[in-house]
Write an enzyme that holds these catalytic residues in place. Structure first.
Site, short mmCIF file in Angstrom:
data_model
loop_
_atom_site.label_atom_id
_atom_site.label_comp_id
_atom_site.label_asym_id
_atom_site.label_seq_id
_atom_site.Cartn_x
_atom_site.Cartn_y
_atom_site.Cartn_z
N CYS B 111 0.88 -1.16 0.00
CA CYS B 111 0.00 0.00 0.00
C CYS B 111 0.93 1.21 0.00
CB CYS B 111 -0.91 0.01 1.22
SG CYS B 111 -1.87 1.53 1.35
N SER B 115 -1.37 2.09 4.63
CA SER B 115 -0.97 0.83 5.26
C SER B 115 -2.03 -0.25 5.06
CB SER B 115 -0.76 1.06 6.76
OG SER B 115 -1.95 1.59 7.33
#
Lengths: 219, 210
Positions: B111, B115
């Site tokens: 990502c 996250s």
């Protein structure tokens, strides 16, 4: 926003440093900051996209020098203050000094398991038709909003292929500003490595992002 | 972990605590006094992700897919209900896609913007997954990242990187190691590491278990 969070393809951050037998949390305060963030979403009345924007909305040098739970915690503080749920003087003394504002709903211990199990699905029913289909060539638009977006800079202006039509999902760019869910068709778009990183880059690499229809144009 | 810890914290010498630690404590007290949060609910949230939800969940999914071809087919077709069959669902796993590693293609999940990570099957992400080195390099130099993890793949293996920019969460189905024919799902699950389900590692080999 073109902020410190948009890290794909940036240089100088060094090697990845996996930590053997890493604990879930590294300090007691991380646990509390994590849990407070989850628990306050309902009474605070914000959504996941507002939360993400609150974390990234700071000078890049700050973003990059803070730990992840610091980013979470200071975003939580900012969202609480924006909504007048907490004032700075209260954080300084560590006690409530002003009467609470009425909130929609708080998280009780009995609700925790169910709330986590239910989650927050983002797919929405639609009567619109997807503009693109699998195999279509698309270009990621060159957009540079100062507000929240989920189109990373490294794909903007680049041409890729629709790999999958995912469905109609809440559009973060609208949801983050309070403009509503504004659901849009969502696609997995695959790019060849050299299209993103130039001639001579590893041709065996392919990278995809999940991109909403407003991010894309036919190529 | 119990709610009584909160009173205990205030007995510590505050000079030992960082500004952030002090502010977190202060904020929890304020929010509790205002009735916005219940510390017992916070304790349960923490306990859930420290003790109940973690990569052992994902390992069960992978082991079942290795052992049961019909389950594997369901998982690859629509992972969310297939994972739900084992009781795993919910927050940060509302829409899961399983990615099958093959000799021709290796999948890796990142990502770059924050996250995003499939919590119900992997738990909370490790620090490196959320940090700048991985998020910056996974999309531009995935083979270099694999080297940081001690993994080298053949040059002609396609490296397929999935940047989790929406609410779709990706779970890598690593290749089943040779020499595990006839193993039970329970034993197979011991071979499945967290990193093998992110795509920064491979499943363990039988000899690694010794």
């Amino acid at each position: 926003m073109n902020g410190g969070q948009d890290l794909g393809g940036t240089h100088g951050h060094g090697q990845v440093a996996p930590e053997p037998n890493e604990p879930v949390f590294h300090a007691e305060w991380e646990k509390r900051a994590f849990a407070l963030t989850l628990a306050m979403a309902r009474p605070g009345g914000w959504n996941i996209d507002m939360g993400r924007f609150a974390r990234e909305n700071r000078p890049p040098q700050e973003y990059l020098s803070m730990s992840y739970y610091e980013l979470w915690f200071y975003a939580l503080e900012a969202m609480l203050k924006e909504r007048d749920l907490v004032d700075d003087d209260e954080i300084v003394v560590g006690h409530a000094l002003h009467p609470p504002k009425p909130v929609k709903q708080t998280l009780s211990p009995g609700d925790v398991a169910q709330v986590l199990y239910r989650g927050g699905p983002t797919e929405r029913a639609t009567d619109t038709t997807a503009k693109f289909k699998t195999g279509d060539r698309v270009r990621a638009k060159n957009i540079n909003p100062v507000t929240h977006t989920r189109l990373p800079r490294y794909v903007r202006g680049r041409v890729g292929t629709i790999e999958r039509v995912i469905g109609c999902h809440v559009f973060p760019d609208s949801n983050a500003t309070g403009a509503g869910e504004n659901p849009q068709w969502l696609y997995t778009v695959r790019f060849d490595g050299p299209e993103l990183w130039g001639d001579g880059s590893d041709p065996s690499v392919k990278v995809s992002v999940d991109a909403w229809e407003p991010y894309l144009e036919p190529a | 972990m119990s709610g009584h810890d909160h009173d205990h914290h205030h007995d510590h010498d505050h000079s030992e605590l960082s500004e952030t630690e002090l502010r977190v404590r202060a904020l929890e007290t304020v929010l509790t006094e205002k009735g916005y949060v219940d510390p017992a609910a916070l304790d349960l949230l923490i306990e859930t992700y420290e003790k109940k939800v973690g990569p052992r969940n994902g390992a069960r999914v992978v082991a079942k897919a290795w052992a049961d071809p019909a389950y594997r087919a369901r998982l690859l077709k629509d992972a969310t209900p297939a994972i739900g069959e084992l009781g795993y669902a919910g927050r940060q796993g509302e829409h899961i896609v399983a990615l099958e590693n093959t000799p021709a293609r290796h999948n890796m999940v990142v990502c770059t913007l924050c996250s995003c990570y499939p919590w119900p099957v992997l738990g909370l992400p490790p620090v490196w997954y959320k940090a700048a080195p991985y998020r910056s390099r996974a999309v531009a130099d995935p083979r270099g990242v694999l080297t940081d993890f001690g993994v080298t793949l053949p040059k002609d293996t396609e490296i397929r990187v999935w940047d989790s920019t929406a609410e779709i969460r990706y779970l890598v189905l690593p290749m089943r190691p040779a020499g595990t024919e006839g193993w039970s799902e329970k034993k197979l699950a011991e071979l499945v590491t967290r990193d093998s389900m992110i795509g920064t590692g491979l499943a363990k080999r039988p000899e690694d278990l010794a």
